[in-house]
Scaffold this motif. Sequence first.
Motif, short mmCIF file in Angstrom:
data_model
loop_
_atom_site.label_atom_id
_atom_site.label_comp_id
_atom_site.label_asym_id
_atom_site.label_seq_id
_atom_site.Cartn_x
_atom_site.Cartn_y
_atom_site.Cartn_z
N THR A 1 36.74 20.63 -26.24
CA THR A 1 36.33 21.16 -24.95
C THR A 1 35.98 19.98 -24.06
O THR A 1 35.52 18.94 -24.55
N SER A 2 36.17 20.15 -22.76
CA SER A 2 35.85 19.08 -21.81
C SER A 2 34.47 19.25 -21.21
O SER A 2 34.12 18.59 -20.24
N CYS B 1 43.51 15.00 -33.20
CA CYS B 1 43.58 15.57 -31.85
C CYS B 1 44.75 16.54 -31.72
O CYS B 1 44.61 17.63 -31.15
N GLY C 1 44.54 20.81 -31.15
CA GLY C 1 45.06 21.43 -29.94
C GLY C 1 44.83 20.64 -28.67
O GLY C 1 45.00 21.16 -27.57
N CYS C 2 44.47 19.36 -28.81
CA CYS C 2 44.29 18.51 -27.64
C CYS C 2 45.65 18.17 -27.03
O CYS C 2 46.70 18.34 -27.65
N VAL C 3 45.63 17.67 -25.80
CA VAL C 3 46.84 17.18 -25.15
C VAL C 3 46.90 15.68 -25.38
O VAL C 3 45.99 14.94 -24.97
N ALA D 1 40.93 16.94 -24.07
CA ALA D 1 40.55 18.20 -24.70
C ALA D 1 41.39 19.37 -24.23
O ALA D 1 41.61 20.33 -24.97
N ASP D 2 41.88 19.30 -22.98
CA ASP D 2 42.66 20.41 -22.45
C ASP D 2 43.63 19.90 -21.38
O ASP D 2 43.55 18.74 -20.96
N ALA D 3 44.52 20.78 -20.96
CA ALA D 3 45.56 20.39 -20.01
C ALA D 3 44.98 20.01 -18.65
O ALA D 3 45.49 19.10 -17.98
N GLU D 4 43.93 20.69 -18.21
CA GLU D 4 43.33 20.38 -16.91
C GLU D 4 42.76 18.97 -16.90
O GLU D 4 43.00 18.19 -15.97
N THR D 5 42.02 18.63 -17.94
CA THR D 5 41.44 17.28 -18.03
C THR D 5 42.55 16.23 -18.10
O THR D 5 42.48 15.19 -17.44
N HIS D 6 43.57 16.50 -18.89
CA HIS D 6 44.68 15.57 -19.00
C HIS D 6 45.35 15.37 -17.65
O HIS D 6 45.64 14.24 -17.24
#
Length: 263
Positions: free
Chosen positions: A146-147, A223, A227-229, A249-254
Amino acid sequence: MINSSASSDDSAVATAAASAGADVVRSLYGRRLTRIDKGAGDFATTADVEAEKAIVDVIRAARPDDAVAGEEGGQQGTADAARQWLVDPLCGTLNYAAGSMLVAVNVALREGPAAVADPFSGEVFFTDGTSAWVRRDGEDEPLAPTSATSLVDVNLDPPFINRPGFRAVDLLAHPAFVERFRPRVVSTTLALAWVAAGRRAAYVTDGADLTGSVHFAAGIALCRAAGCVVTGIDGAPAGAGGQGLVAAADAETHGQLMSMIRS
């Protein structure tokens, strides 16, 4: 990714090997240790060497026909073997030598199961190649990235392979980074396990292809399974010909980090 009873057994081997290395690292902490100079300011200690021996002993006992690439002992067995273990017995040697407990013990079967042990928390993060967990006090819990923390670890150690196009230190001064994230620099790939566990929003480092690195392979495997990107700093899938690493942690953060890196 590998998904079989063999991968489950290999996960147990990786976990046992990382735990054996962590026991050595913990037992030698705080002692005056011999340093082995590697040049360019890099060095190993007696703890690195002894931990690697303990790890390799576990792998050899369980998988005598497999090859092993260790940071300290080098290649054992053929480099093009179908099965090769990647071993970093003490990631964060400078931290350790300075009396800091921010270190990791990394063990990974190339393209397969892996484990990252924290010698001082007693936690072992591990994956069978499809799912990822953390073992704490004999109990296993699934890793859930999680971010929420907004903490991003940035590796500032050389070499800076992709400069001048990319310099990790510049990311810390990016206005959007300051608004969205908070930087951390722990100088150990334990930070990758923390991304998989939801304790960090992301991890960023320069470099070339890190998926086959003894330092990074185990953390990347964790990672991915959690399920991390995971990509290079160019946004391409991490792998052969890759450039550095962005594990989020997720697509948005990436996506936010890639936008900052590209600008």
